[in-house]
Design a protein around this motif. Structure first.
Motif, PDB file in Angstrom:
ATOM      1  N   VAL A 191     -23.819 -71.585  15.937  1.00  0.00           N
ATOM      2  CA  VAL A 191     -25.003 -71.019  15.495  1.00  0.00           C
ATOM      3  C   VAL A 191     -26.295 -72.005  15.551  1.00  0.00           C
ATOM      4  O   VAL A 191     -27.291 -71.528  15.971  1.00  0.00           O
ATOM      5  CB  VAL A 191     -24.853 -70.724  13.892  1.00  0.00           C
ATOM      6  N   ALA A 192     -25.830 -73.363  15.369  1.00  0.00           N
ATOM      7  CA  ALA A 192     -26.791 -74.440  15.440  1.00  0.00           C
ATOM      8  C   ALA A 192     -27.260 -74.357  16.964  1.00  0.00           C
ATOM      9  O   ALA A 192     -28.440 -74.788  17.446  1.00  0.00           O
ATOM     10  CB  ALA A 192     -26.365 -75.637  14.898  1.00  0.00           C
ATOM     11  N   GLN A 193     -26.529 -74.375  17.950  1.00  0.00           N
ATOM     12  CA  GLN A 193     -26.460 -74.397  19.403  1.00  0.00           C
ATOM     13  C   GLN A 193     -27.359 -73.198  19.698  1.00  0.00           C
ATOM     14  O   GLN A 193     -28.155 -73.132  20.737  1.00  0.00           O
ATOM     15  CB  GLN A 193     -25.212 -74.397  20.107  1.00  0.00           C
ATOM     16  N   ALA A 194     -27.058 -72.146  19.270  1.00  0.00           N
ATOM     17  CA  ALA A 194     -27.832 -70.788  19.495  1.00  0.00           C
ATOM     18  C   ALA A 194     -29.471 -70.979  19.252  1.00  0.00           C
ATOM     19  O   ALA A 194     -30.246 -70.568  19.834  1.00  0.00           O
ATOM     20  CB  ALA A 194     -27.182 -69.674  18.819  1.00  0.00           C
ATOM     21  N   ALA A 195     -29.520 -71.654  18.111  1.00  0.00           N
ATOM     22  CA  ALA A 195     -30.942 -72.223  17.704  1.00  0.00           C
ATOM     23  C   ALA A 195     -31.697 -72.907  18.977  1.00  0.00           C
ATOM     24  O   ALA A 195     -32.874 -72.640  19.164  1.00  0.00           O
ATOM     25  CB  ALA A 195     -31.070 -72.797  16.414  1.00  0.00           C
ATOM     26  N   LEU A 196     -31.023 -73.797  19.636  1.00  0.00           N
ATOM     27  CA  LEU A 196     -31.411 -74.586  20.518  1.00  0.00           C
ATOM     28  C   LEU A 196     -31.703 -73.808  21.723  1.00  0.00           C
ATOM     29  O   LEU A 196     -32.611 -74.049  22.571  1.00  0.00           O
ATOM     30  CB  LEU A 196     -30.600 -75.802  20.760  1.00  0.00           C
ATOM     31  N   ASP A 197     -30.738 -72.929  21.986  1.00  0.00           N
ATOM     32  CA  ASP A 197     -30.535 -72.138  23.466  1.00  0.00           C
ATOM     33  C   ASP A 197     -31.680 -71.115  23.246  1.00  0.00           C
ATOM     34  O   ASP A 197     -32.082 -70.367  24.319  1.00  0.00           O
ATOM     35  CB  ASP A 197     -29.286 -71.413  23.421  1.00  0.00           C
ATOM     36  N   ALA A 198     -32.200 -70.784  22.259  1.00  0.00           N
ATOM     37  CA  ALA A 198     -33.081 -69.726  21.839  1.00  0.00           C
ATOM     38  C   ALA A 198     -34.536 -69.773  22.577  1.00  0.00           C
ATOM     39  O   ALA A 198     -35.279 -69.048  23.195  1.00  0.00           O
ATOM     40  CB  ALA A 198     -33.367 -69.244  20.376  1.00  0.00           C
ATOM     41  N   VAL A 199     -34.829 -71.051  22.947  1.00  0.00           N
ATOM     42  CA  VAL A 199     -36.154 -71.636  23.322  1.00  0.00           C
ATOM     43  C   VAL A 199     -35.938 -72.437  24.162  1.00  0.00           C
ATOM     44  O   VAL A 199     -35.405 -73.739  23.938  1.00  0.00           O
ATOM     45  CB  VAL A 199     -37.156 -71.841  22.087  1.00  0.00           C
ATOM     46  N   PRO A 200     -36.120 -72.618  25.515  1.00  0.00           N
ATOM     47  CA  PRO A 200     -35.867 -73.813  26.288  1.00  0.00           C
ATOM     48  C   PRO A 200     -36.739 -75.173  25.841  1.00  0.00           C
ATOM     49  O   PRO A 200     -37.914 -74.975  25.195  1.00  0.00           O
ATOM     50  CB  PRO A 200     -36.596 -73.503  27.810  1.00  0.00           C
ATOM     51  N   GLU A 201     -36.108 -76.285  25.873  1.00  0.00           N
ATOM     52  CA  GLU A 201     -36.817 -77.380  25.356  1.00  0.00           C
ATOM     53  C   GLU A 201     -37.923 -77.845  26.308  1.00  0.00           C
ATOM     54  O   GLU A 201     -38.148 -77.776  27.372  1.00  0.00           O
ATOM     55  CB  GLU A 201     -35.828 -78.755  25.632  1.00  0.00           C
ATOM     56  N   GLN A 202     -38.967 -78.168  25.507  1.00  0.00           N
ATOM     57  CA  GLN A 202     -40.327 -78.370  26.055  1.00  0.00           C
ATOM     58  C   GLN A 202     -40.348 -79.930  26.105  1.00  0.00           C
ATOM     59  O   GLN A 202     -40.162 -80.508  25.362  1.00  0.00           O
ATOM     60  CB  GLN A 202     -41.467 -77.767  25.457  1.00  0.00           C
ATOM     61  N   THR A 203     -40.715 -80.213  27.394  1.00  0.00           N
ATOM     62  CA  THR A 203     -41.136 -81.820  27.506  1.00  0.00           C
ATOM     63  C   THR A 203     -42.446 -81.999  27.081  1.00  0.00           C
ATOM     64  O   THR A 203     -43.467 -81.416  26.960  1.00  0.00           O
ATOM     65  CB  THR A 203     -41.158 -82.217  28.982  1.00  0.00           C
ATOM     66  N   SER A 204     -42.415 -83.254  26.231  1.00  0.00           N
ATOM     67  CA  SER A 204     -43.672 -83.668  25.646  1.00  0.00           C
ATOM     68  C   SER A 204     -43.802 -85.045  25.559  1.00  0.00           C
ATOM     69  O   SER A 204     -42.452 -85.815  25.651  1.00  0.00           O
ATOM     70  CB  SER A 204     -43.956 -83.001  24.233  1.00  0.00           C
ATOM     71  N   GLY A 205     -44.686 -85.751  24.909  1.00  0.00           N
ATOM     72  CA  GLY A 205     -44.834 -87.169  24.672  1.00  0.00           C
ATOM     73  C   GLY A 205     -44.487 -87.421  22.987  1.00  0.00           C
ATOM     74  O   GLY A 205     -44.733 -88.344  22.775  1.00  0.00           O
ATOM     75  N   TRP A 206     -44.192 -86.468  22.453  1.00  0.00           N
ATOM     76  CA  TRP A 206     -43.846 -86.697  21.208  1.00  0.00           C
ATOM     77  C   TRP A 206     -42.545 -87.702  20.787  1.00  0.00           C
ATOM     78  O   TRP A 206     -41.624 -87.697  21.469  1.00  0.00           O
ATOM     79  CB  TRP A 206     -43.418 -85.489  20.434  1.00  0.00           C
ATOM     80  N   VAL A 207     -42.889 -88.402  19.948  1.00  0.00           N
ATOM     81  CA  VAL A 207     -41.640 -89.500  19.317  1.00  0.00           C
ATOM     82  C   VAL A 207     -40.945 -88.473  18.457  1.00  0.00           C
ATOM     83  O   VAL A 207     -41.448 -88.092  17.742  1.00  0.00           O
ATOM     84  CB  VAL A 207     -42.347 -90.587  18.624  1.00  0.00           C
ATOM     85  N   VAL A 208     -39.503 -88.529  18.511  1.00  0.00           N
ATOM     86  CA  VAL A 208     -38.757 -87.900  17.782  1.00  0.00           C
ATOM     87  C   VAL A 208     -37.791 -88.678  16.932  1.00  0.00           C
ATOM     88  O   VAL A 208     -37.621 -89.754  17.255  1.00  0.00           O
ATOM     89  CB  VAL A 208     -37.624 -86.869  18.621  1.00  0.00           C
ATOM     90  N   ARG A 209     -37.214 -88.395  15.686  1.00  0.00           N
ATOM     91  CA  ARG A 209     -36.603 -89.105  14.817  1.00  0.00           C
ATOM     92  C   ARG A 209     -35.373 -88.403  14.473  1.00  0.00           C
ATOM     93  O   ARG A 209     -35.207 -87.135  14.410  1.00  0.00           O
ATOM     94  CB  ARG A 209     -37.507 -89.483  13.573  1.00  0.00           C
ATOM     95  N   ASP A 210     -34.523 -89.147  13.914  1.00  0.00           N
ATOM     96  CA  ASP A 210     -33.312 -88.677  13.192  1.00  0.00           C
ATOM     97  C   ASP A 210     -33.470 -88.198  11.942  1.00  0.00           C
ATOM     98  O   ASP A 210     -34.357 -88.808  11.249  1.00  0.00           O
ATOM     99  CB  ASP A 210     -31.902 -89.397  13.730  1.00  0.00           C
ATOM    100  N   LEU A 211     -32.697 -87.311  11.258  1.00  0.00           N
ATOM    101  CA  LEU A 211     -32.542 -86.987   9.623  1.00  0.00           C
ATOM    102  C   LEU A 211     -32.019 -88.114   9.048  1.00  0.00           C
ATOM    103  O   LEU A 211     -31.218 -88.535   9.147  1.00  0.00           O
ATOM    104  CB  LEU A 211     -31.902 -85.831   9.769  1.00  0.00           C
TER     105      LEU A 211
END
Length: 225
Positions: A205-225
């Motif tokens: 289910v979690a992977q389906a959430a990621l697969d629903a929209v292609p990842e967009q490249t950006s300059g955002w800094v990301v963090r872990d929970l």
């Protein structure tokens, strides 16, 4: 000055106190009151800590604790009263991650003008945090997938939560009027709802959430929970 995050031992102790508080009462409505009170006391800025506590229980091998917590969310879903946290909408993109110097009124709806803010349940919060620009540093894809999978596994310990939460997400995915969700977010919520309803494993289910929209490249800094 940024507060240091709690240690794993402190998180486990806090999660144990939460489960003990829920177990001390047989009334589902009172258990929901306890859970909502915890979310309120932590405050909107620390709602991710609330999610961390849920994650500690989700990752444990204590099925009784999972059933207690998931059942409380089932009660919340029946009442349409999920313990939620607020994120700025996608229209407000330049707020710092650490808002401690700001007063509560600074971050009120008046600050954002017509830009809506609403309380989001755990699944919606994780999805918005990962995908949309909010007052927080965006949540990375791997952290989003893992946190979402654990959350769904936890909620699956209640038949009410397992049935009602996907229905809520499907309804949210169709709502274009409030403006709290971008189109991409609605697509991911719909993917989660469909996969969850179909009885797929939490990781799928979690992977389906990621697969629903292609990842967009950006300059955002990301963090872990």
């Amino acid at each position: 000055m940024t507060e240091s995050p709690p240690s794993p031992a402190a998180l486990r102790a806090a999660a144990d106190r939460l489960v003990s508080a829920l177990a001390a009462h047989s009334d589902p409505e009172y258990r929901l009151t306890v859970l909502k009170r915890l979310a309120r006391r932590l405050g909107e800025e620390h709602y991710p800590m609330f999610l961390r506590l849920l994650g500690v229980v989700a990752e444990s091998d204590d099925d009784r604790a999972k059933r207690l917590l998931a059942g409380t969310f089932g009660t919340a879903l029946r009442r349409m009263d999920l313990p939620g946290g607020a994120l700025s909408s996608w229209g407000a993109t330049r707020l710092p991650d650490n808002v401690t110097p700001f007063s509560a009124s600074t971050l009120s709806g008046q600050f954002f003008g017509a830009t809506p803010r609403r309380l989001l349940g755990p699944v919606e919060y994780l999805t918005v945090w990962h995908l949309q620009r909010t007052q927080r540093t965006p949540l990375g894809a791997a952290a989003f997938r893992d946190a979402l999978a654990h959350m769904i596994d936890l909620l699956n310990h209640s038949e009410d939560a397992r049935t009602l939460y996907p229905q809520k997400l499907a309804a949210d995915a169709q709502n274009e009027l409030e403006g709290a969700f971008t189109r991409a977010t609605r697509e991911r919520l719909a993917a989660v709802a469909a996969s969850w309803k179909a009885g797929r494993a939490p990781a799928e289910v979690a992977q389906a959430a990621l697969d629903a929209v292609p990842e967009q490249t950006s300059g955002w800094v990301v963090r872990d929970l």
